[in-house]
Design a protein around this motif. Structure first.
Motif, PDB file in Angstrom:
ATOM      1  N   ALA A 223       0.918  -1.143   0.015  1.00  0.00           N
ATOM      2  CA  ALA A 223       0.219  -0.013  -0.138  1.00  0.00           C
ATOM      3  C   ALA A 223       0.856   1.204   0.006  1.00  0.00           C
ATOM      4  CB  ALA A 223      -0.936   0.135   1.445  1.00  0.00           C
ATOM      5  N   LEU A 224       1.975   1.274   0.660  1.00  0.00           N
ATOM      6  CA  LEU A 224       2.970   2.352   0.593  1.00  0.00           C
ATOM      7  C   LEU A 224       3.331   2.863  -0.686  1.00  0.00           C
ATOM      8  CD1 LEU A 224       5.451   1.538   3.618  1.00  0.00           C
ATOM      9  CD2 LEU A 224       3.777   3.467   3.472  1.00  0.00           C
ATOM     10  N   THR A 225       3.774   1.776  -1.578  1.00  0.00           N
ATOM     11  CA  THR A 225       4.124   2.209  -3.020  1.00  0.00           C
ATOM     12  C   THR A 225       2.919   2.524  -3.683  1.00  0.00           C
ATOM     13  OG1 THR A 225       5.500   0.145  -2.736  1.00  0.00           O
ATOM     14  CG2 THR A 225       5.189   1.067  -4.978  1.00  0.00           C
ATOM     15  N   VAL A 226       1.794   2.058  -3.659  1.00  0.00           N
ATOM     16  CA  VAL A 226       0.486   2.470  -4.571  1.00  0.00           C
ATOM     17  C   VAL A 226       0.177   3.979  -3.879  1.00  0.00           C
ATOM     18  CG1 VAL A 226      -2.012   2.029  -4.505  1.00  0.00           C
ATOM     19  CG2 VAL A 226      -0.417   0.113  -4.595  1.00  0.00           C
ATOM     20  N   TRP A 227       0.148   4.160  -2.660  1.00  0.00           N
ATOM     21  CA  TRP A 227      -0.298   5.743  -2.229  1.00  0.00           C
ATOM     22  C   TRP A 227       1.030   6.637  -2.655  1.00  0.00           C
ATOM     23  CZ3 TRP A 227      -1.440   3.901   3.352  1.00  0.00           C
ATOM     24  CH2 TRP A 227      -2.825   3.089   3.311  1.00  0.00           C
ATOM     25  N   ARG A 228       2.234   6.215  -2.751  1.00  0.00           N
ATOM     26  CA  ARG A 228       3.267   7.176  -3.025  1.00  0.00           C
ATOM     27  C   ARG A 228       3.138   7.196  -4.586  1.00  0.00           C
ATOM     28  NH1 ARG A 228       7.674   4.634   0.994  1.00  0.00           N
ATOM     29  NH2 ARG A 228       7.294   5.950   2.572  1.00  0.00           N
ATOM     30  N   ILE A 229       2.689   6.321  -5.509  1.00  0.00           N
ATOM     31  CA  ILE A 229       2.592   6.583  -6.537  1.00  0.00           C
ATOM     32  C   ILE A 229       1.523   7.534  -6.922  1.00  0.00           C
ATOM     33  CG2 ILE A 229       1.760   5.431  -9.074  1.00  0.00           C
ATOM     34  CD1 ILE A 229       3.488   3.106  -8.203  1.00  0.00           C
ATOM     35  N   SER A 230       0.481   7.284  -6.266  1.00  0.00           N
ATOM     36  CA  SER A 230      -0.818   8.328  -6.260  1.00  0.00           C
ATOM     37  C   SER A 230      -0.455   9.805  -5.976  1.00  0.00           C
ATOM     38  CB  SER A 230      -2.024   7.787  -5.264  1.00  0.00           C
ATOM     39  OG  SER A 230      -2.252   6.442  -6.118  1.00  0.00           O
ATOM     40  N   SER A 231       0.471   9.988  -4.885  1.00  0.00           N
ATOM     41  CA  SER A 231       0.972  11.228  -4.518  1.00  0.00           C
ATOM     42  C   SER A 231       1.809  11.943  -5.418  1.00  0.00           C
ATOM     43  CB  SER A 231       1.555  11.020  -3.152  1.00  0.00           C
ATOM     44  OG  SER A 231       0.922  10.637  -2.137  1.00  0.00           O
ATOM     45  N   VAL A 232       2.615  10.818  -5.922  1.00  0.00           N
ATOM     46  CA  VAL A 232       3.408  11.617  -7.122  1.00  0.00           C
ATOM     47  C   VAL A 232       2.739  12.311  -8.277  1.00  0.00           C
ATOM     48  CG1 VAL A 232       5.006  10.901  -8.863  1.00  0.00           C
ATOM     49  CG2 VAL A 232       5.651  10.124  -6.722  1.00  0.00           C
ATOM     50  N   ILE A 233       1.572  11.620  -8.652  1.00  0.00           N
ATOM     51  CA  ILE A 233       0.801  12.028  -9.795  1.00  0.00           C
ATOM     52  C   ILE A 233       0.122  13.415  -9.367  1.00  0.00           C
ATOM     53  CG2 ILE A 233      -1.507  11.706 -11.160  1.00  0.00           C
ATOM     54  CD1 ILE A 233      -0.614   8.743 -11.112  1.00  0.00           C
ATOM     55  N   LYS A 234      -0.172  13.327  -7.823  1.00  0.00           N
ATOM     56  CA  LYS A 234      -0.923  14.586  -7.511  1.00  0.00           C
ATOM     57  C   LYS A 234       0.037  15.795  -7.499  1.00  0.00           C
ATOM     58  CE  LYS A 234      -4.247  12.029  -4.801  1.00  0.00           C
ATOM     59  NZ  LYS A 234      -4.796  11.545  -3.697  1.00  0.00           N
ATOM     60  N   ILE A 235       1.322  15.297  -7.020  1.00  0.00           N
ATOM     61  CA  ILE A 235       2.343  16.429  -6.765  1.00  0.00           C
ATOM     62  C   ILE A 235       2.721  16.861  -8.269  1.00  0.00           C
ATOM     63  CG2 ILE A 235       4.671  16.632  -6.247  1.00  0.00           C
ATOM     64  CD1 ILE A 235       2.761  16.874  -3.810  1.00  0.00           C
ATOM     65  N   LEU A 236       2.913  16.039  -9.195  1.00  0.00           N
ATOM     66  CA  LEU A 236       3.157  16.672 -10.451  1.00  0.00           C
ATOM     67  C   LEU A 236       2.315  17.538 -11.018  1.00  0.00           C
ATOM     68  CD1 LEU A 236       4.382  13.065 -12.536  1.00  0.00           C
ATOM     69  CD2 LEU A 236       5.701  15.461 -11.959  1.00  0.00           C
ATOM     70  N   ILE A 237       0.923  17.266 -11.042  1.00  0.00           N
ATOM     71  CA  ILE A 237      -0.049  18.406 -11.310  1.00  0.00           C
ATOM     72  C   ILE A 237      -0.091  19.781 -10.366  1.00  0.00           C
ATOM     73  CG2 ILE A 237      -2.404  18.874 -11.132  1.00  0.00           C
ATOM     74  CD1 ILE A 237      -2.919  15.897 -11.738  1.00  0.00           C
ATOM     75  N   SER A 238       0.361  19.709  -9.257  1.00  0.00           N
ATOM     76  CA  SER A 238       0.506  20.587  -8.391  1.00  0.00           C
ATOM     77  C   SER A 238       1.902  21.463  -8.817  1.00  0.00           C
ATOM     78  CB  SER A 238       0.756  20.367  -6.862  1.00  0.00           C
ATOM     79  OG  SER A 238       1.010  21.567  -6.233  1.00  0.00           O
ATOM     80  N   TRP A 239       2.921  20.636  -9.282  1.00  0.00           N
ATOM     81  CA  TRP A 239       4.141  21.422  -9.492  1.00  0.00           C
ATOM     82  C   TRP A 239       3.972  22.050 -10.952  1.00  0.00           C
ATOM     83  CZ3 TRP A 239       8.547  22.925  -7.692  1.00  0.00           C
ATOM     84  CH2 TRP A 239       9.024  22.460  -6.360  1.00  0.00           C
ATOM     85  N   ILE A 240       3.170  21.408 -11.915  1.00  0.00           N
ATOM     86  CA  ILE A 240       2.650  22.017 -13.076  1.00  0.00           C
ATOM     87  C   ILE A 240       2.006  23.260 -12.873  1.00  0.00           C
ATOM     88  CG2 ILE A 240       1.176  21.864 -15.227  1.00  0.00           C
ATOM     89  CD1 ILE A 240       2.084  18.914 -15.181  1.00  0.00           C
ATOM     90  N   LEU A 241       1.077  23.221 -11.873  1.00  0.00           N
ATOM     91  CA  LEU A 241       0.367  24.650 -11.856  1.00  0.00           C
ATOM     92  C   LEU A 241       1.203  25.649 -11.263  1.00  0.00           C
ATOM     93  CD1 LEU A 241      -3.098  23.088 -10.392  1.00  0.00           C
ATOM     94  CD2 LEU A 241      -2.799  24.107 -12.734  1.00  0.00           C
ATOM     95  N   ALA A 242       2.176  25.252 -10.040  1.00  0.00           N
ATOM     96  CA  ALA A 242       2.843  26.132  -9.560  1.00  0.00           C
ATOM     97  C   ALA A 242       3.960  27.026 -10.741  1.00  0.00           C
ATOM     98  CB  ALA A 242       3.761  25.579  -8.395  1.00  0.00           C
ATOM     99  N   GLY A 243       4.222  26.147 -11.628  1.00  0.00           N
ATOM    100  CA  GLY A 243       5.319  26.511 -12.644  1.00  0.00           C
ATOM    101  C   GLY A 243       4.542  27.519 -13.535  1.00  0.00           C
ATOM    102  N   VAL A 244       3.244  27.263 -13.941  1.00  0.00           N
ATOM    103  CA  VAL A 244       2.322  28.137 -14.668  1.00  0.00           C
ATOM    104  C   VAL A 244       2.270  29.588 -13.810  1.00  0.00           C
ATOM    105  CG1 VAL A 244       0.329  28.660 -15.385  1.00  0.00           C
ATOM    106  CG2 VAL A 244       1.282  26.470 -16.059  1.00  0.00           C
ATOM    107  N   ALA A 245       1.902  29.560 -12.587  1.00  0.00           N
ATOM    108  CA  ALA A 245       1.787  30.700 -11.890  1.00  0.00           C
ATOM    109  C   ALA A 245       3.392  31.359 -11.925  1.00  0.00           C
ATOM    110  CB  ALA A 245       1.383  30.157 -10.381  1.00  0.00           C
ATOM    111  N   ILE A 246       4.118  30.794 -11.641  1.00  0.00           N
ATOM    112  CA  ILE A 246       5.645  31.321 -11.523  1.00  0.00           C
ATOM    113  C   ILE A 246       5.858  31.912 -12.895  1.00  0.00           C
ATOM    114  CG2 ILE A 246       8.116  30.981 -11.462  1.00  0.00           C
ATOM    115  CD1 ILE A 246       7.237  28.748  -9.170  1.00  0.00           C
ATOM    116  N   PHE A 247       5.757  31.309 -13.982  1.00  0.00           N
ATOM    117  CA  PHE A 247       5.851  31.779 -15.343  1.00  0.00           C
ATOM    118  C   PHE A 247       5.095  33.091 -15.495  1.00  0.00           C
ATOM    119  CE2 PHE A 247       4.429  32.019 -19.847  1.00  0.00           C
ATOM    120  CZ  PHE A 247       5.763  32.321 -20.526  1.00  0.00           C
TER     121      PHE A 247
END
Length: 159
Positions: A13-37
């Protein structure tokens, strides 16, 4: 003395939850990148860009490394003849007792990430709500679904 539930979910479950979190964090980083741009294009204050990056770094650590392991350590369950007990929560620990007589039906669900790691979640439905036992081994989830279903049927016949 009231005992805590003892059974744990799969360590996968740890691996599954970490993979799910990586997907969410990638979206968050993309939105932050757009805001910074956009801040850079419109000559916004530089400190806001630094603040966004700091927030993203902190949330990355919490979402990928800290929270999944805390969640795994806290989640426990037990299935008894008369009831199902769940314990979950990271900062606030919640214990739930589900009487067998209240169980209406039991499902197993499996998304693509759970399927890759041969895990499934058991959903216990009552008239008011649904409770989840996440990320069990497929065979264990199926066995648990049948056990709860049989115990709920017996409890229903006793009424």
């Amino acid at each position: 003395m009231i005992l805590e539930p003892q059974k744990r979910i799969s360590i996968k479950a740890l691996t599954v939850w970490r993979i799910s979190s990586v997907i969410k964090i990638l979206i968050s980083w993309i939105l932050a990148g757009v805001a910074i741009f956009l801040l850079h294009i419109f000559n916004g204050p530089f400190w806001i860009s630094l603040l966004l990056i700091a927030i993203e770094l902190i949330s990355t650590y919490f979402m990928i490394f800290l929270l999944p392991s805390l969640r795994w350590r806290r989640f426990r369950y037990d299935v008894r003849e008369e009831e199902i007990e769940l314990q979950e929560g990271i900062f606030i620990v919640k214990r739930t007792l589900i009487p067998m007589i209240r169980v209406q039906h039991v499902d197993t669900v499996q998304g693509p990430i759970l399927r890759k790691y041969q895990l499934a979640s058991v959903i216990i439905n009552t008239a008011a709500t649904a409770h989840e036992i996440p990320a069990l081994e497929e065979s264990e989830a199926e066995e648990l679904r049948r056990l709860i279903s049989n115990l709920a049927k017996v409890a229903d016949e006793d009424v």
